[in-house]
Design an enzyme around this catalytic site. Structure first.
Site, short mmCIF file in Angstrom:
data_model
loop_
_atom_site.label_atom_id
_atom_site.label_comp_id
_atom_site.label_asym_id
_atom_site.label_seq_id
_atom_site.Cartn_x
_atom_site.Cartn_y
_atom_site.Cartn_z
NE ARG A 86 -2.87 0.01 3.29
CZ ARG A 86 -2.60 0.60 4.46
NH1 ARG A 86 -2.68 1.94 4.44
NH2 ARG A 86 -2.78 -0.01 5.52
CE1 TYR A 111 -16.98 9.51 -17.28
CE2 TYR A 111 -15.47 9.68 -15.22
CZ TYR A 111 -16.38 8.90 -15.85
OH TYR A 111 -16.82 7.74 -15.58
CG ASP A 155 -8.88 14.77 -17.34
OD1 ASP A 155 -8.29 14.02 -18.12
OD2 ASP A 155 -9.95 14.07 -16.84
CE LYS A 213 -12.18 6.28 -19.96
NZ LYS A 213 -11.83 6.32 -18.60
#
Length: 421
Positions: free
Chosen positions: A86, A140, A205, A230
């Protein structure tokens, strides 16, 4: 020269900061293949190893405690061997190194998804009492919802570019924009926007453009967000998100990631690193096809308007005169599905899916009309794709014939030929 050729060739000459490892700057295409892998040959390896360990042994607990204390203080990556999954993973770190070099930043921090990455940015700023965000629509849909709903304690002011300066407050921690925007492909002058932000970090973004088409930090943005699901992954088989930034902010993001657990799985890190190696080739090939499809759609009387960005790219948005749902139902080669950036072409109706969560009035005000379709162009042959689109459009609202020429609703973006509105 078409828009795809003009825009992507602009970055052929970009020399990345490969000097940090190779001794000399390298072209973007070269860096995409080699960044994050520079040490492999010296280890007698060709493919990057996948480290699936969740924990790592240490026989010196005092030294381990000191390393953990150092991480807690600054969020810097611990020296020496890994500590715990982690806190960091060697395979994921390779992807982070590579993406930072492609975006031209000091560091990058990867997360389990793009939304986890954005959430970490909001939490990092909010932890300093800077909970106010200034944002420009469209974003988005889920990013819009996260900000509007205040799920992480943030407060948002939506504005246009001209209103950014007036929207800033003493507790503003972030200005956020997406360019080209999802789904309208609207573009903004990032350099001018960054100037308007003053000392407030601009988060851009860059999911649609990728560093192949633009590198926002070169225009003044301090944070660059990607849904790595993406184009960075590129094959529709991996979820991930990443923020490229300076090392100081990266330390804060690592601390948030450690505390919240939004870590990227090592196998996903491996797939994303592999995806980067073909990113320039995929983006350029798909962009060339998209530019041609945009040209044909702009001349089609069944299409009311075409959105295609000046910088090029593989995304197209278009509005039809008829029923967009019939077009979705009519495709056979193109896949009707959410997401984007894969090797195959995808099409979806934003008002029904990706932006359904945004209030209808806000959605339409941002240019997301009910007749808008968004298409992510893949690597198929352009004639096969056009044949499928032509069949799906069918008799779609021919009443608009003669009203959609390049001189009317579609404007050509200068000499590059990219059709935009």
């Amino acid at each position: 020269m078409d828009s795809a050729s003009a825009s992507t060739h602009a970055y052929d000459a970009v020399r990345t900061d490969g000097v940090r490892t190779s001794g000399t700057p390298r072209a973007l295409a070269t860096e995409a293949v080699h960044a994050g892998r520079d040490d492999l040959a010296r280890q007698g390896l060709h493919a990057p190893p996948i480290d699936l360990s969740t924990t790592y042994p240490s026989y010196d607990s005092r030294a381990e405690a000191a390393r953990i204390d150092a991480f807690a203080a600054t969020g810097a990556e611990p020296d020496g061997p890994p500590v715990y999954g982690r806190l960091g993973n060697p395979t994921v770190a390779r992807f982070e190194t590579a993406l930072a070099r492609l975006e031209g930043t000091q560091s990058a921090v990867a997360f389990a998804s793009g939304m986890a990455a954005l959430s970490a940015v909001l939490l990092a700023r909010g932890s300093l009492g800077l909970r106010h965000v200034v944002a420009v629509r469209p974003l988005y849909g889920c990013s819009d919802h996260l900000l509007t709903a205040g799920l992480l304690g943030s407060e948002v002011t939506w504005t246009d570019l001209a209103g950014v300066v007036d929207a800033l407050r003493p507790d503003t921690g972030l200005v956020m924009v997406e360019s080209p925007a999802n789904p309208t492909l609207a573009e903004v002058d990032l350099r001018a926007l960054a100037h308007s932000c003053g000392s407030v970090p601009l988060l851009a973004d860059n999911t649609f453009a990728t560093p192949v088409l633009q590198r926002p930090v070169e225009q003044g943005a301090r944070l660059v967000l990607h849904s790595a699901t993406k184009y960075l992954g590129g094959h529709g088989d991996v979820l991930g998100g990443v923020v490229a930034c300076d090392e100081e902010f990266a330390g804060q993001l690592r601390q948030i990631r450690f505390a919240t657990g939004g870590v990227l799985h090592p196998l996903a890190g491996y797939l994303l690193l592999r995806g980067l190696s073909t990113l320039p080739v995929r983006v350029r090939a798909a962009s060339a096809t998209a530019a041609e499809l945009a040209r044909r759609l702009a001349a089609d009387p069944r299409v009311a308007r075409v959105h295609y960005p000046r910088i090029g790219g593989a995304m197209i948005a278009f509005e039809v005169h008829g029923d967009p749902h019939e077009v979705i139902a009519g495709v056979r080669l193109i896949t009707p599905a959410v997401s984007l950036g894969s090797v195959d072409t995808l099409i979806q109706h934003p008002a029904s899916i990706s932006h359904r969560i945004v209030d209808a009035q806000d959605r339409r005000g941002a240019g997301v009309s009910d007749r808008l379709l968004r298409m992510s162009v893949g690597l198929e042959d352009v004639e096969d794709l056009w044949g499928d689109l032509d069949g799906a459009l069918g008799e779609c609202g021919g009443s608009g014939a003669g009203e959609t020429g390049a001189g009317e609703t579609v404007r050509l973006a200068g000499r590059h030929g990219g059709a935009v509105v």
